[in-house]
Design a protein around this motif. Structure first.
Motif, short mmCIF file in Angstrom:
data_model
loop_
_atom_site.label_atom_id
_atom_site.label_comp_id
_atom_site.label_asym_id
_atom_site.label_seq_id
_atom_site.Cartn_x
_atom_site.Cartn_y
_atom_site.Cartn_z
N ALA A 1 0.99 -0.96 -0.05
CA ALA A 1 0.01 -0.16 -0.18
C ALA A 1 0.87 1.16 0.02
CB ALA A 1 -1.00 -0.03 0.98
N ASP A 2 1.90 1.18 0.87
CA ASP A 2 3.04 2.30 0.77
C ASP A 2 3.38 2.65 -0.43
OD1 ASP A 2 2.33 2.68 3.67
OD2 ASP A 2 4.21 1.82 4.28
N TYR A 3 3.76 1.45 -1.18
CA TYR A 3 4.61 1.62 -2.50
C TYR A 3 3.42 2.20 -3.42
CZ TYR A 3 5.93 0.37 -7.29
OH TYR A 3 6.37 0.42 -8.51
N PHE A 4 2.36 2.01 -3.41
CA PHE A 4 1.48 2.46 -4.51
C PHE A 4 0.89 3.76 -4.31
CE2 PHE A 4 0.64 -1.99 -5.89
CZ PHE A 4 0.80 -1.71 -7.30
N ALA A 5 1.09 4.28 -2.88
CA ALA A 5 0.79 5.72 -2.62
C ALA A 5 2.14 6.47 -2.83
CB ALA A 5 0.40 5.84 -1.02
N ALA A 6 3.22 5.88 -2.83
CA ALA A 6 4.37 6.51 -3.05
C ALA A 6 4.79 6.65 -4.47
CB ALA A 6 5.77 5.99 -2.42
N ASP A 7 4.18 5.94 -5.32
CA ASP A 7 4.32 5.73 -6.71
C ASP A 7 3.81 7.16 -7.30
OD1 ASP A 7 5.32 4.57 -9.01
OD2 ASP A 7 2.81 4.03 -9.52
N THR A 8 3.10 7.99 -6.66
CA THR A 8 2.36 9.13 -7.08
C THR A 8 3.10 10.35 -6.64
OG1 THR A 8 1.05 9.49 -5.30
CG2 THR A 8 0.02 8.31 -7.06
N ALA A 9 4.30 10.05 -5.78
CA ALA A 9 5.22 11.02 -5.40
C ALA A 9 6.48 11.19 -6.27
CB ALA A 9 5.56 10.85 -3.78
N ASP A 10 7.57 10.24 -5.59
CA ASP A 10 8.81 10.64 -6.25
C ASP A 10 9.69 9.26 -6.18
OD1 ASP A 10 10.34 10.83 -3.98
OD2 ASP A 10 9.91 13.04 -4.08
N GLY A 11 10.76 9.34 -6.74
CA GLY A 11 11.95 8.26 -6.57
C GLY A 11 12.16 7.85 -5.08
N VAL A 12 12.43 8.77 -4.35
CA VAL A 12 12.99 8.63 -3.11
C VAL A 12 11.83 8.21 -2.27
CG1 VAL A 12 13.68 9.81 -1.07
CG2 VAL A 12 14.76 10.69 -3.43
N ALA A 13 10.58 8.47 -2.36
CA ALA A 13 9.64 8.09 -1.54
C ALA A 13 9.25 6.47 -2.06
CB ALA A 13 8.40 9.08 -1.91
N VAL A 14 9.52 6.13 -3.14
CA VAL A 14 9.18 4.92 -3.52
C VAL A 14 10.49 3.98 -2.87
CG1 VAL A 14 9.60 3.34 -5.62
CG2 VAL A 14 7.81 5.41 -5.60
N ALA A 15 11.63 4.46 -3.11
CA ALA A 15 12.69 3.72 -2.66
C ALA A 15 12.77 3.37 -1.15
CB ALA A 15 14.20 4.50 -3.10
N LYS A 16 12.18 4.27 -0.56
CA LYS A 16 11.87 3.98 1.06
C LYS A 16 11.09 2.81 1.40
CE LYS A 16 12.84 8.94 2.74
NZ LYS A 16 12.20 9.92 3.28
N CYS A 17 10.30 2.29 0.33
CA CYS A 17 9.30 1.48 0.78
C CYS A 17 10.14 -0.23 0.64
CB CYS A 17 8.38 1.43 -0.65
SG CYS A 17 7.15 2.55 -0.32
N PHE A 18 11.33 0.04 0.08
CA PHE A 18 12.34 -1.40 -0.09
C PHE A 18 13.30 -1.54 0.84
CE2 PHE A 18 10.28 -0.16 -4.20
CZ PHE A 18 10.11 -1.35 -4.82
N SER A 19 13.72 -2.70 1.18
CA SER A 19 14.93 -2.80 1.95
C SER A 19 16.28 -2.33 1.08
CB SER A 19 15.17 -4.44 2.17
OG SER A 19 15.31 -4.85 0.86
N ALA A 20 17.45 -2.17 2.02
CA ALA A 20 18.49 -1.50 1.37
C ALA A 20 19.00 -2.48 0.24
CB ALA A 20 19.56 -1.52 2.52
N ASP A 21 18.96 -3.50 0.25
CA ASP A 21 19.40 -4.46 -1.03
C ASP A 21 18.29 -5.14 -1.88
OD1 ASP A 21 18.29 -6.05 0.73
OD2 ASP A 21 20.05 -7.49 1.08
N ALA A 22 17.36 -4.30 -2.15
CA ALA A 22 16.32 -4.79 -2.65
C ALA A 22 16.59 -4.90 -4.13
CB ALA A 22 14.97 -3.96 -2.48
N VAL A 23 15.47 -5.41 -4.89
CA VAL A 23 15.91 -5.71 -6.52
C VAL A 23 14.48 -5.28 -7.04
CG1 VAL A 23 16.20 -7.50 -8.32
CG2 VAL A 23 17.52 -7.59 -6.27
N VAL A 24 14.40 -4.73 -8.12
CA VAL A 24 13.31 -4.22 -8.83
C VAL A 24 13.68 -4.94 -10.44
CG1 VAL A 24 11.82 -2.52 -10.03
CG2 VAL A 24 12.48 -2.55 -7.49
#
Length: 108
Positions: free
Chosen positions: A10-33
């Motif tokens: 839910a946080d990811y989809f909410a941040a998706d309307t913001a910016d890259g930094v907000a989206v990145a905060k939804c992920f672990s430090a070593d996450a993969v997309v």
């Protein structure tokens, strides 16, 4: 009736309307997309991926369905915007660890 999504998703989809930094905060430090057959590792790369996509296209992703498949949680979202092929339904395959996303694969 709105979908019941796990908090990190839910946080990811909410941040998706913001910016890259907000989206990145939804992920672990070593996450993969994985998106469009490209792999992004770590928050800095994820922030850059999202910022680049937002600079190129204006779009809205509306989650439509959610389905747990073992460790993965798949969300189908309807995307509309000024990108080639709009509108389109995409599958977002999330893997979570605690309150963070550790992996996301976006599949057409």
């Amino acid at each position: 009736m709105p979908l019941s999504l796990p908090k990190p998703i839910a946080d990811y989809f909410a941040a998706d309307t913001a910016d890259g930094v907000a989206v990145a905060k939804c992920f672990s430090a070593d996450a993969v997309v994985i998106d469009e057959k490209k792999t992004y590792r770590g928050r800095d790369a994820i922030a850059a991926w999202k910022s680049e996509a937002s600079a190129k296209y204006d779009y809205v992703a509306e989650p439509m369905t959610v389905d747990a498949q073992g460790e993965r949680i798949c969300v189908t979202a309807h995307l509309t915007g000024n990108f080639p092929g709009s509108p389109v339904d995409l599958r977002y395959a999330f893997t979570l660890s605690g309150d963070a996303i550790t992996r996301l694969e976006i599949i057409p």
